[in-house]
Design a protein around this motif. Structure first.
Motif, PDB file in Angstrom:
ATOM      1  N   ARG A 151      -5.716  -7.051  -2.481  1.00  0.00           N
ATOM      2  CA  ARG A 151      -7.028  -7.636  -2.184  1.00  0.00           C
ATOM      3  C   ARG A 151      -6.903  -9.127  -1.885  1.00  0.00           C
ATOM      4  O   ARG A 151      -7.489  -9.635  -0.923  1.00  0.00           O
ATOM      5  N   SER A 204      -3.333  -3.406  -6.668  1.00  0.00           N
ATOM      6  CA  SER A 204      -4.601  -3.447  -5.924  1.00  0.00           C
ATOM      7  C   SER A 204      -5.176  -4.858  -5.878  1.00  0.00           C
ATOM      8  O   SER A 204      -5.751  -5.278  -4.861  1.00  0.00           O
ATOM      9  N   ASP A 205      -5.014  -5.612  -6.967  1.00  0.00           N
ATOM     10  CA  ASP A 205      -5.506  -6.997  -6.991  1.00  0.00           C
ATOM     11  C   ASP A 205      -4.699  -7.866  -6.034  1.00  0.00           C
ATOM     12  O   ASP A 205      -5.246  -8.746  -5.355  1.00  0.00           O
ATOM     13  N   GLN A 264       2.331   1.631  -3.428  1.00  0.00           N
ATOM     14  CA  GLN A 264       1.273   1.929  -4.397  1.00  0.00           C
ATOM     15  C   GLN A 264       0.943   3.416  -4.412  1.00  0.00           C
ATOM     16  O   GLN A 264       0.547   3.975  -5.449  1.00  0.00           O
ATOM     17  N   ARG A 268       0.836  -1.205   0.000  1.00  0.00           N
ATOM     18  CA  ARG A 268       0.000   0.000   0.000  1.00  0.00           C
ATOM     19  C   ARG A 268       0.866   1.248   0.000  1.00  0.00           C
ATOM     20  O   ARG A 268       0.572   2.236  -0.684  1.00  0.00           O
TER      21      ARG A 268
END
Length: 282
Positions: free
Chosen positions: A252, A248-249, A232, A229
């Motif tokens: 998740r 993001s994938d 990112q 994060r």
């Protein structure tokens, strides 16, 4: 005269016997290989036989040896290794703590620090892992750094570098009927290590294997997501996170695996201690 004739005949017979054995060995390489490839002269195979490897049947010992050759070329031609003994010992200690909990702890691992301001990490076959000083500085704590190293160990455990080499060699038409020339394999391994073309499946698999290793070694599992994060949200996503799948994938998928109640339970979250360990990195 008869002794001379007898000795000459034995020498002639021995030379032909060696030639016949060589032909049979080379023929066996062609007939038993499961890999399609380009035709190659049988006499060329005899001359180059010791340099030919079969990626489909590569043993652990052969993989480590090939990885060592790739590493030698990387560090002599492509990478500038950090020479600080304390930093290198610290990174190696983190890596060696993780290794026993990986799915592939029965090969030797080598962890090296690359002097580079870019945030990056990569691995090649045979247990070789590389982490840049830029990435070490970017991490907030030891657990975050360990999460990256465990991800790279996950690639090695899954033998992704061998799969990539096999696919790339086939695509480029580099594989002969006998296999892949070792020198070609080393050059290809260097290219793949630097270019890092990991697939979506490979990245997800390395994430999951890495998370399991990280947690089993006693580090806080949430650090893996925290570091992703953080990176990112930077102006440009670092190279080692910019390949498929999207960050993001990956976040998740990892978040669905980690129990929120224990995400921050474990070692490696002390920022001050971490900064003290890496203070010599500028």
């Amino acid at each position: 005269m008869s002794n001379w004739f007898s000795n000459s005949f034995r020498q002639w017979r021995r030379r032909w016997a060696y030639a016949l054995i060589s032909l049979l060995v080379a023929s066996g390489l062609i007939l038993t290989t499961p890999q399609p490839g380009q035709a190659v002269s049988i006499f060329d195979l005899i001359l180059r036989g010791v340099q030919i490897i079969q990626l489909s049947t590569l043993s652990d010992r052969q993989e480590v040896a090939l990885g060592r050759q790739i590493n030698d070329q990387l560090v002599s031609r492509e990478l500038n290794l950090n020479s600080d003994r304390n930093v290198n010992n610290y990174i190696n200690a983190i890596g060696q703590r993780l290794v026993p909990y990986s799915d592939r702890s029965d090969i030797p691992y080598t962890f090296q620090v690359v002097e580079d301001s870019k945030i990056n990490a990569f691995a090649t076959m045979g247990g070789y892992v590389y982490v840049t000083t830029g990435l070490i500085r970017a991490a907030d704590n030891e657990a975050q750094l360990a999460s990256v190293i465990s991800h790279e160990i996950g690639h090695i455990a899954s033998q992704h570098a061998i799969e990539q080499m096999r696919e790339s060699a086939l695509a480029q038409g580099l594989v002969s009927a006998a296999g892949l020339d070792r020198n070609t394999a080393v050059n290809l391994g260097v290219e793949l290590a630097l270019r890092r073309p990991n697939s979506r499946r490979d990245e997800f698999e390395a994430d999951q294997r890495g998370l399991t290793t990280l947690t089993a070694a006693g580090y806080a599992p949430g650090a893996m997501v925290d570091f992703m994060r953080k990176l990112q949200n930077q102006p440009s996503v670092p190279a080692f996170l910019s390949t498929h799948p999207a960050v993001s994938d990956r976040i998740r998928a990892l978040s669905q695996t980690i129990d929120p109640a224990t995400a921050n339970s474990g070692d490696g979250l002390d920022t001050a201690s971490y900064r003290a360990q890496i203070s010599s990195i500028r």
